[in-house]
Design an enzyme around this catalytic site. Structure first.
Site, PDB file in Angstrom:
ATOM      1  N   ASP A  33       0.745  -1.413  -0.108  1.00 10.00           N
ATOM      2  CA  ASP A  33      -0.124  -0.021   0.058  1.00 10.00           C
ATOM      3  C   ASP A  33       0.927   1.154   0.031  1.00 10.00           C
ATOM      4  OD1 ASP A  33      -2.078  -1.678   0.181  1.00 10.00           O
ATOM      5  OD2 ASP A  33      -2.107  -1.829   2.251  1.00 10.00           O
ATOM      6  N   HIS A  61      -3.452  -2.185  -6.989  1.00  9.92           N
ATOM      7  CA  HIS A  61      -2.896  -1.207  -7.900  1.00  9.92           C
ATOM      8  C   HIS A  61      -3.765  -0.260  -8.561  1.00  9.92           C
ATOM      9  CE1 HIS A  61       0.899  -3.583  -7.857  1.00  9.92           C
ATOM     10  NE2 HIS A  61       0.637  -3.591  -6.456  1.00  9.92           N
TER      11      HIS A  61
HETATM   12  P1  IMP Z   1      -1.953 -12.893   1.718  1.00  6.43           P
HETATM   13  O1  IMP Z   1      -0.891 -12.245   0.586  1.00  6.43           O
HETATM   14  O2  IMP Z   1      -3.497 -12.873   1.201  1.00  6.43           O
HETATM   15  O3  IMP Z   1      -1.611 -14.330   1.870  1.00  6.43           O
HETATM   16  O4  IMP Z   1      -2.109 -12.128   2.746  1.00  6.43           O
HETATM   17  C1  IMP Z   1      -0.942 -12.266   3.813  1.00  6.43           C
HETATM   18  C2  IMP Z   1      -0.420 -10.807   4.657  1.00  6.43           C
HETATM   19  O5  IMP Z   1      -0.035  -9.981   3.571  1.00  6.43           O
HETATM   20  C3  IMP Z   1      -1.834 -10.106   5.287  1.00  6.43           C
HETATM   21  O6  IMP Z   1      -1.297  -9.607   6.356  1.00  6.43           O
HETATM   22  C4  IMP Z   1      -2.261  -9.288   4.053  1.00  6.43           C
HETATM   23  O7  IMP Z   1      -3.077  -8.161   4.650  1.00  6.43           O
HETATM   24  C5  IMP Z   1      -0.947  -8.625   3.628  1.00  6.43           C
HETATM   25  N1  IMP Z   1      -0.951  -8.272   2.214  1.00  6.43           N
HETATM   26  C6  IMP Z   1      -1.077  -9.012   1.046  1.00  6.43           C
HETATM   27  N2  IMP Z   1      -1.200  -8.340  -0.072  1.00  6.43           N
HETATM   28  C7  IMP Z   1      -1.242  -7.147   0.519  1.00  6.43           C
HETATM   29  C8  IMP Z   1      -1.189  -5.736  -0.368  1.00  6.43           C
HETATM   30  O8  IMP Z   1      -1.078  -5.657  -1.448  1.00  6.43           O
HETATM   31  N3  IMP Z   1      -1.015  -4.745   0.459  1.00  6.43           N
HETATM   32  C9  IMP Z   1      -1.050  -4.818   1.972  1.00  6.43           C
HETATM   33  N4  IMP Z   1      -0.865  -5.915   2.719  1.00  6.43           N
HETATM   34  C10 IMP Z   1      -1.047  -6.932   1.760  1.00  6.43           C
END
Ligand code: IMP
Length: 493
Positions: A33, A61
């Protein structure tokens, strides 16, 4: 407020820096982010092809088309919005259904301007069982759940390591062979699926391999002409002197190897992920542009040394006060009152966090959760710099410090009584133990929202940027001052 400069002017001024690079990888410095979408959008004009090499539908994005229409992409590289050839590399986790939905949305917006989009033939392919496995693993973790985005990223990354994952190219082999590949995956986890059914963790029937094959093969023809060996394609592009931008997703803190494991995503989001996830050798990947958010944020669980407030409280704040995010009037009133208190030195870190959460509309693009906000964290930026080796930094949302008398900045980490050397971290599980050493940095009274020229920045803002650059040890190239394309300052080197 100074007049916004046009994008053409921006390109002219960036030409000496970015114009000579054949390949650039854009990565996030914090926990996602950071506003990578906006930075990618700004520099995209220098490139012909854009490649995603990591992550999947968990990313969000946001970019604007040339006509000013907002586009949020999850799987497709954002360069497509500018009519660039787009590639979903081998390191990206592929969900066919979500891809087609996204492509439809973009096609409606871009129409004839849509450029080709390609998908790697060996990218891991989502099935409904991946979704079940994510529910299972998160439920087993109980209180130590990761707080994922529910896009099955963990299973998509893990199953190829078990050598039981279907891949995109399997959609085009003979059906019995495809069903056999699906059956291997299904059988491997059947005891888990049955337990999920018995305990009520899932209500619906567990789909059988034939049904999953029907569902996926029914859609496969829509991508048939897009599936290629993207490494071969990209290498040809380089031979033809085309310029390639590698679009990072997530960030250093979420990288599965170098982030705050186990509270990470499952891809290789650092710069080293670009060669691995695209099939272009490291020697041909040029410079890295690391996007750092002035006030970093985190959603989900896991250590965040510079965090201002308690995670759950911060995540719930946005949900408990929706009006502060949706009503312009309520937001304005809240921010004015909070800023007044800050100026009088009457606030603690919780109120600062609330102020910045509302000011920056810090809510997740994929999940809608509130993001917890942290102070600028020099030791973390030094670490992210060591791992990514950036040539430049793009600092986003710098305008958020406008009007504050000062802001605490994390200058070092104390761990078990010792001050750690620059860029040195304890193991990720011990990171929550570090004590941040804070120092107040003077801000500036002028509101620099939307500023687009270095000369117009107040001296206080320039001093702040020079000091930050010196502490982190990497030149700051771009400074974001608002969501508009024009709201960016190029910092002279
Ligand atoms: P996952 O990628 O869905 O497995 O999530 C794993 C961790 O990464 C969690 O804490 C999500 O909130 C974080 N996360 C995954 N993608 C993003 C992103 O694009 N922005 C912020 N946090 C992310």
């Amino acid at each position: 407020m100074p007049l916004a400069k046009s994008l053409t002017d921006l390109y002219r001024r960036l030409q000496p820096t970015l114009g000579s690079e054949q390949t650039v990888v854009v990565v996030g410095a914090n926990w996602g982010d950071e506003g990578k979408g906006k930075i990618i959008d700004l520099v995209m004009g220098f490139f012909d092809v854009v490649v995603r090499f990591s992550g999947g539908a968990n990313a969000g994005h946001t970019v604007m088309t040339d006509e000013g229409v907002k586009v949020v992409t999850h799987l497709i590289p954002t360069g497509l919005a500018q009519g660039k050839v787009s590639v979903l590399g081998r390191g990206e986790f592929f969900n066919l259904e979500l891809f087609l939905e996204e492509l439809k949305m973009i096609t409606q917006i871009l129409g004839a301007k849509l450029a080709p989009v390609y998908i790697d033939q060996m990218a891991p392919l989502w099935t409904p069982w991946h979704g079940l496995l994510e529910i299972w693993f998160e439920s087993v973790r109980g209180n130590s759940r990761i707080g994922t985005t529910n896009k099955a990223i963990g299973p998509l990354a893990a199953l190829p390591k078990f050598r039981i994952s279907p891949v995109v190219g399997d959609l085009f082999i003979d059906r019995p062979e495809f069903v056999a590949a699906l059956t291997l995956l299904y059988q491997s986890f059947l005891p888990i699926f049955e337990a999920m059914k018995t305990t009520g963790l899932v209500a619906a029937e567990i789909p059988a391999p034939e049904a999953v094959a029907d569902r996926l093969l029914g859609l496969a023809k829509e991508i048939k002409d897009k599936v290629i060996d993207t490494s071969y394609f990209l290498s040809r592009q380089l031979v033809e002197k085309k310029k390639i931008l590698f679009e990072g997703a997530q960030a250093a803190g979420l990288d599965s190897t170098w982030g705050t494991y186990p509270y990470v995503s499952s891809g290789n989001s650092v710069a080293a992920g670009a060669p691995l996830g695209s099939g272009i050798p490291p020697s041909q990947i040029g410079a890295a542009l690391m996007v750092a958010k002035t006030l970093p944020t985190r959603v989900g669980s896991g250590p965040f040394p510079s965090e201002m407030w308690e995670r759950t409280a911060a995540q719930n704040f946005a949900k408990e006060h929706p009006e502060l995010f949706t009503s312009a009037e309520a937001k304005k009133e809240f921010l004015a009152a909070a800023l007044e208190k800050i100026k009088q030195g009457q606030v603690g870190h919780a109120e600062l966090s609330q102020y910045f959460q509302v000011l920056g509309d810090e809510r997740g693009a994929t999940t809608g959760r509130g993001r917890s906000v942290g102070f600028i964290d020099i030791p973390w930026l030094q670490y992210a710099t060591r791992i990514n080796g950036p040539k430049w930094i793009a600092l986003t949302r710098f305008d958020m410090l406008s009007g504050l008398p000062s802001i605490p900045v994390v200058m070092g980490y104390k761990f078990r009584g010792q001050i750690l050397a620059a860029g040195q971290l304890p193991s990720a599980r011990q990171l929550s133990e570090v004590e941040p050493i804070l120092e107040a940095w003077a801000c500036w009274p002028e509101n620099i929202y939307g500023y687009s020229s270095w000369e117009d920045l107040p001296q206080g803002a320039k001093d702040f940027l020079n000091k930050l650059e010196e502490k982190v040890g990497v030149p700051i190239l771009l400074v974001g001052t608002g969501p508009e394309r024009s709201a960016v300052v190029i910092k002279p080197s």
